[in-house]
Write a protein that holds these residues in place. Structure first.
Motif: not given
Length: 951
Positions: A241-246, A349-355, A557-569
């Protein structure tokens, strides 16, 4: 040997040292490294740091943390002209970067209780961003369902210094709120009664990496920024998916102290992250990991995370909830802003999330109680637990066999030590196949559970989330055939990993059918030889995976719905906990409250059971850290928490173990637990005087169970923490804002634990407020505000009751809480300076959900004008279930009332109940100061209205 990296500490490699010798050698040969990531290895964070550098270069004044007047942020993000409009309860704006011009949709949603929700993502994303975290965490499955939305919003447009500003104003019953959005550059200020309290992007650090097509491989080159691929040790994280952080800067105006964002073994008042001298040189990291023997005073990732932060000053308590389950890092800095009268403190404070989607809630308080009403309106409060779960839990890795379990239980009875549950670690299973028994060690598990239950005890067994890959193992076979396991990064095969059973797979709880199937494994017809007296411990559910980067699942790694583990860890452990809860909830009819302990947790985990602080060490420093960590968890709404008493790793000397017992009885979850290669530490093994002191501490926990259960009732209604930092009860006392050597249990009890190995070292206690304080055991009184210094011997503990409190207890010693249900109560009335006191008592059956239909007794006790009155709580429900419960408890009475701090000495108590009246002569006891009298055998029924008048 302890090896410390800038982010993590490990003891003897990536895995627990207590793996059996054979398994350890097999794992160690394949283990690539024993290290964890540092910030230098986290590409998305480095990109945001680089973005911040461009902001600072554009406006160097921003780099001065004590620069005086807040400079105008040099953010490249602006609001598109004429894009702002109010749509019902939501203010909508289009924001874009000056260079990329990718339109971002920003929504500001106004809730009735004053909370403001701010969401941001692309208006037309190339791919959907993961947005289901809200479904698992928020009430009503997110999307504002079930929320009370603000009405009567007023939207104003104006020009300020040539810049367009939009203001939305609204009120609730307590305050007037407004949100001010500046167009160029884009920023948001949250005001209460026209006073700024929280600012977004005032430092210009808002940045969202928009989703984009993958460039040609030749264009990517080495991809040094890690947008499409990054390497850590031998592992390569390919990012389809490439970069998607904020990221976003969230700044608290007028505050010096912030708290929360557990779990970290750090001080209660969070340190700065840009100054190693006074704080850290790294951010707080939220990425759930198995960190065995973690380092103290370090913002490293640990087992759980809750992205909730609280700021407090003498006037206001506010909160921020950053709703994201991807890896998140939080930087904290402090500065002074020039003000009309003085320098105004600011916590940046500065908050940064990967996805995922940027989704943040701003909660204005202004009181502590207001803040927790707002927070729990989003995530739900901690529900009433099973009553036995508040008792003493005995755990070890491992009790050896059935005979060992029953022998330990009998020894506890022999030495008059109450307990409620004994626990079994992984060795009870058939070769680490969960939901099975090793019948060579446990030949008759049902008989064992029945014997324990006969004596009032429960059994808790461990069930880890890894499923042994074995075609003859029913659970793996069913999961594999139905496709219920997490998949590899191509979604073609099961994701294979290594844990206690060696080759394993992991259930994909994002798949609703997989979660339902897993829940059914806890049913009595699936978990063979389990009974309704067996409860569950979910360990290793970060998930902990040997031989993998940082000991957990690979991000792609992939979860149901084709989501990556990085998004739901960070959700994984909570979803494992939830599935277990639902299985235990439905295993019998009528339903009874489950009890499940989980190691990993996230916001929402409080709905499903308890957590603990993980694999700590038998060391005085770790006992001190337990205070900080349990308080931080309670601040973030994870109330039912505790630490392994005595330390999981190592052998505590008797003095440390005793002091830890004396502390542990004042934490919501109270369990001893120790590692396989440690010495046995059941209390009787230490001999006298240690045995008697430990017994005394444990018995004190049981004496206070009515108070604990009533506190959990309060938490279930209000969301208020059960154990609280001092400032929560005394919000205007500056000296208490960073204090953590004393803490409150509810609003009435202050605990000053002995936390030092030098038993002669004095303990400094601050008695706050204009009130009396009483030593719970000697009844000595202290007229606050005052500071005192105490030296205690090993058998003494410093516990104080706030004047004006009424504390319910049960004084008769039993084997377990199960045998206390029909015992009478004692009320301790600690009189205030105004000769008044109040308190509550809540009782139900401790196991069913009948209380939801009114099957409970909740009494309010008030002492004033020489009268003690018991009256029904306004929450009492007049129902058939309530009447039946009253009948069941008809013989449960108040057997004693102890009055402490009376300014006079009345001689007679007149008891009035059900139209009858009788007199009792008062008894006076020794009390170092003030007056103490006892009303013995008033025999008033706990469920009735009654009055005791002193004459």
């Amino acid at each position: 040997m302890i090896i410390k990296s800038p982010f993590h500490t490990r003891v003897n490699g990536l895995f627990h040292t207590a793996i059996s010798a054979v398994l350890l050698s097999q794992v160690a040969q394949a283990a690539p490294s024993d290290d964890f990531k540092t910030t230098e290895n986290i590409a998305f964070y480095l990109r945001h740091q680089a973005f911040t550098e461009t902001i600072l270069q554009a406006d160097p004044a921003l780099s001065q943390e004590n620069s005086g007047e807040m400079p105008h942020a040099a953010s490249p993000y602006t609001v598109v002209s004429d894009s702002v409009y109010l749509n019902g309860h939501t203010l909508v704006a289009t924001v874009q970067h000056d260079s990329t011009k990718v339109p971002l949709r920003v929504e500001v949603i106004f809730l009735k209780n004053g909370t403001v929700r701010v969401r941001a993502q692309e208006e037309n994303p190339l791919l959907p961003r993961y947005d289901d975290t809200q479904k698992y965490v928020l009430r009503g499955e997110g999307n504002n369902l079930g929320y009370a939305l603000a009405s009567d919003l007023k939207h104003y447009r104006e020009l300020v210094d040539g810049v367009k500003v939009h203001t939305v104003r609204y009120t609730n019953e307590h305050s007037a709120f407004s949100v001010r959005i500046t167009e160029d550059p884009w920023s948001l200020t949250y005001l209460e009664n026209n006073k700024p309290i929280i600012e977004l992007n005032s430092k210009g650090r808002f940045h969202l990496e928009h989703l984009r097509p993958k460039p040609d491989p030749e264009t990517i080159g080495d991809d040094v920024s890690g947008e499409w691929k990054e390497t850590f040790l031998p592992f390569t994280d390919s990012k389809t998916r490439g970069p998607e952080s904020f990221g976003m800067d969230i700044n608290f105006i007028g505050f010096e102290h912030v708290y929360g964002i557990p779990g970290h073994a750090t001080p209660l008042s969070l340190k700065t992250t840009n100054n190693e001298k006074d704080g850290y040189n790294m951010p707080y990291r939220l990425w759930n990991l198995d960190v065995f023997g973690y380092e103290l005073d370090d913002p490293i990732s640990l087992y759980g995370s809750i992205p909730f932060m609280v700021a407090h000053n003498i006037d206001t308590t506010v909160g921020v909830f950053w709703l994201n389950a991807a890896e998140t890092l939080v930087d904290i800095t402090r500065e002074k802003r020039s003000n009309v009268d003085n320098d105004l403190p600011v916590v940046n404070t500065h908050w940064v999330s990967e996805a995922g989607v940027m989704d943040v809630f701003l909660m204005p308080g202004p009181s502590v109680a207001d803040l927790y009403r707002q927070y729990t309106s989003l995530i739900e409060p901690t529900p009433l637990p099973r009553e036995f779960a508040l008792g003493y839990h005995m755990c070890r890795w491992s009790y050896l066999d059935q005979e060992d379990v029953l022998t330990v239980s009998e020894k506890m009875h022999e030495h008059d030590i109450p307990y409620d549950a004994i626990w079994l670690d992984i060795d009870y299973t058939d070769g680490m196949r969960y939901f099975t028994w090793d019948y060579s060690k446990f030949p008759d598990p049902v008989a064992m559970q029945k014997q324990l239950a006969h004596d009032g005890h429960k059994l808790v067994t461990i069930i880890d989330p890894h499923v042994k890959r074995d075609s003859s193992y029913r659970v793996w076979k069913e999961g594999n055939e139905n496709g219920y396991f997490i998949k590899n990064n191509t979604s073609t095969k099961n994701y294979d990993g290594w844990c206690w059973p060696k080759e394993s797979n992991w259930v994909d709880y994002l798949n609703p059918e997989a979660s339902k199937w897993y829940s059914k494994q806890y049913h009595l017809d699936k978990y063979l030889d389990s009974t309704a007296d067996l409860f569950i411990w979910n360990d290793m559910n970060e998930p902990s995976i040997f031989r993998m980067p940082e000991g957990t699942a690979e991000k792609n790694t992939k979860h149901y719905g084709d989501w990556e583990h990085r998004q739901v860890h960070n959700l994984y452990g909570m979803l494992n906990h939830r599935a277990t809860f639902e299985g235990m909830l439905t295993r019998e009819s009528p339903r009874k409250r489950p009890f499940i302990l989980s190691r990993s947790y996230f916001a929402g985990s409080q709905r499903y059971g308890a957590i603990w602080t993980g694999d700590n060490i038998a060391d005085w420093g770790y006992m001190r850290a337990a205070v900080q960590m349990v308080l931080s968890n309670n601040i973030a709404g994870m109330h039912f928490s505790g630490a392994d008493v005595g330390g999981f790793v190592g052998n505590p000397e008797p003095e440390l173990l005793i002091r830890w017992y004396q502390l542990g009885i004042w934490h919501p979850f109270f369990r001893t637990h120790s590692k396989k290669d440690t010495k046995r530490r059941e209390p009787w093994l230490f001999g006298e005087p240690y045995l008697s002191i430990m017994r005394k501490a444990i018995c004190e926990r049981y004496r206070m169970l009515p108070y604990w259960y009533t506190l959990f009732r309060e938490a279930s209604l209000t969301g208020m923490p059960i154990v609280r930092p001092m400032w929560m009860e005394f919000p205007k006392d500056l000296d208490l804002f960073a204090k953590e050597n004393t803490f409150m249990v509810g609003s009435s009890i202050m605990v000053a634990p002995s936390l030092d190995s030098d038993l002669t070292k004095p303990i400094d206690v601050t008695f706050p407020s204009q009130e009396n304080w009483y030593n719970m055991y000697t009844h000595a009184s202290y007229f606050a505000p005052i500071k005192r210094r105490f030296v205690t011997d090993l058998a003494q503990t410093l516990v104080y009751v706030r004047g004006g409190s009424i504390i319910p207890t049960r004084e008769r010693q039993r084997r377990s809480s199960a045998f206390m249900k029909q015992d009478p109560f004692t009320l301790y009335v600690y009189v205030s300076r105004n000769d008044t006191a109040s308190g509550k008592l809540y009782i139900d059956d401790g196991e069913s959900y009948d209380y939801e239909k009114g099957a409970f007794i909740e009494r309010e006790f008030v002492y004033a004008e020489d009268k003690l009155i018991s009256r029904s709580s306004p929450f009492t429900m007049e129902s058939a279930e309530h009447k039946a419960f009253l009948d069941k408890m008809n013989n449960v009475c108040i057997e004693r009332v102890v009055m402490i701090g009376l300014t006079s000495q009345p001689t007679v108590a007149i008891i009035r109940e059900n139209g009858a009246e009788r007199e009792i002569l008062l008894e006076y006891g020794n009390c170092r100061t003030g007056s103490k009298c006892v009303i013995r055998d008033p025999t008033v029924c706990i469920g009735n209205d009654w009055e005791i008048a002193l004459n």
